[in-house]
Design a protein around this motif. Sequence first.
Motif, PDB file in Angstrom:
ATOM      1  N   GLY A  15       0.792  -1.223   0.000  1.00 20.14           N
ATOM      2  CA  GLY A  15       0.000   0.000   0.000  1.00 20.14           C
ATOM      3  C   GLY A  15       0.826   1.276   0.000  1.00 20.14           C
ATOM      4  O   GLY A  15       0.478   2.221   0.678  1.00 20.14           O
ATOM      5  N   GLY A  16       1.915   1.288  -0.694  1.00 18.81           N
ATOM      6  CA  GLY A  16       2.769   2.466  -0.752  1.00 18.81           C
ATOM      7  C   GLY A  16       3.792   2.557   0.366  1.00 18.81           C
ATOM      8  O   GLY A  16       4.633   3.448   0.372  1.00 18.81           O
ATOM      9  N   ASN A  17       3.721   1.651   1.341  1.00 21.87           N
ATOM     10  CA  ASN A  17       4.716   1.602   2.416  1.00 21.87           C
ATOM     11  C   ASN A  17       5.849   0.662   2.021  1.00 21.87           C
ATOM     12  O   ASN A  17       5.603  -0.421   1.489  1.00 21.87           O
ATOM     13  N   LEU A  18       7.070   1.085   2.295  1.00 22.88           N
ATOM     14  CA  LEU A  18       8.237   0.288   1.956  1.00 22.88           C
ATOM     15  C   LEU A  18       9.001  -0.112   3.203  1.00 22.88           C
ATOM     16  O   LEU A  18       9.159   0.677   4.132  1.00 22.88           O
ATOM     17  N   VAL A  19       9.484  -1.355   3.205  1.00 25.89           N
ATOM     18  CA  VAL A  19      10.366  -1.856   4.253  1.00 25.89           C
ATOM     19  C   VAL A  19      11.614  -2.366   3.554  1.00 25.89           C
ATOM     20  O   VAL A  19      11.540  -3.210   2.662  1.00 25.89           O
ATOM     21  N   ALA A  20      12.768  -1.831   3.932  1.00 28.65           N
ATOM     22  CA  ALA A  20      14.043  -2.234   3.337  1.00 28.65           C
ATOM     23  C   ALA A  20      14.723  -3.242   4.258  1.00 28.65           C
ATOM     24  O   ALA A  20      14.795  -3.032   5.471  1.00 28.65           O
ATOM     25  N   ILE A  21      15.215  -4.344   3.675  1.00 30.54           N
ATOM     26  CA  ILE A  21      15.830  -5.414   4.461  1.00 30.54           C
ATOM     27  C   ILE A  21      17.237  -5.677   3.955  1.00 30.54           C
ATOM     28  O   ILE A  21      17.445  -5.906   2.760  1.00 30.54           O
ATOM     29  N   THR A  44      10.751   5.301   3.621  1.00 27.23           N
ATOM     30  CA  THR A  44      10.571   3.932   4.086  1.00 27.23           C
ATOM     31  C   THR A  44       9.839   3.910   5.419  1.00 27.23           C
ATOM     32  O   THR A  44      10.025   4.783   6.262  1.00 27.23           O
ATOM     33  N   LYS A  45       8.995   2.921   5.577  1.00 25.46           N
ATOM     34  CA  LYS A  45       8.278   2.714   6.836  1.00 25.46           C
ATOM     35  C   LYS A  45       9.242   2.186   7.890  1.00 25.46           C
ATOM     36  O   LYS A  45       9.150   2.530   9.056  1.00 25.46           O
ATOM     37  N   ARG A  46      10.196   1.349   7.435  1.00 20.75           N
ATOM     38  CA  ARG A  46      11.097   0.684   8.370  1.00 20.75           C
ATOM     39  C   ARG A  46      12.311   0.148   7.624  1.00 20.75           C
ATOM     40  O   ARG A  46      12.213  -0.195   6.452  1.00 20.75           O
ATOM     41  N   TRP A  68       6.093  -6.482   9.914  1.00 16.20           N
ATOM     42  CA  TRP A  68       7.211  -5.571   9.616  1.00 16.20           C
ATOM     43  C   TRP A  68       6.723  -4.201   9.163  1.00 16.20           C
ATOM     44  O   TRP A  68       7.483  -3.252   9.128  1.00 16.20           O
ATOM     45  N   PHE A  69       5.447  -4.088   8.825  1.00 11.36           N
ATOM     46  CA  PHE A  69       4.883  -2.799   8.393  1.00 11.36           C
ATOM     47  C   PHE A  69       4.319  -1.990   9.555  1.00 11.36           C
ATOM     48  O   PHE A  69       3.873  -0.870   9.363  1.00 11.36           O
TER      49      PHE A  69
END
Length: 70
Positions: A15-21, A44-46, A68-69
Motif C-alpha cells: 500500500g505504498g509503504n516500503l520496508v528495506a531489508i 521507508t516505513k522501516r 514488519w509494516f
Amino acid sequence: WRKGNNEVDFILSKGGNLVAIEVKSGKKRVSMPGMAAFTKKYKTKRTITVGQAGINLKEFFETPILAWFK
C-alpha cells in the motif's frame, strides 16, 4: 534494489509503504551505504538488518510478514 554500487537485499511493499531489508552474515556492524542511499531516495516505513548484527534469523522467519509494516 540496486543503483550503481549501492544495493539493498530485499524491499517489501504494501500500500505504498516500503520496508528495506539488509541481510548480514558477520557479527560486527558494518556501514550500509545502500540502505542509506535507498532511504534517502524513498520514504521507508522501516529498515531491518537481519543476521547476527541485527534481528536473528529465527525471529525474522517466525514473524508474520505484515508485522514488519507496523
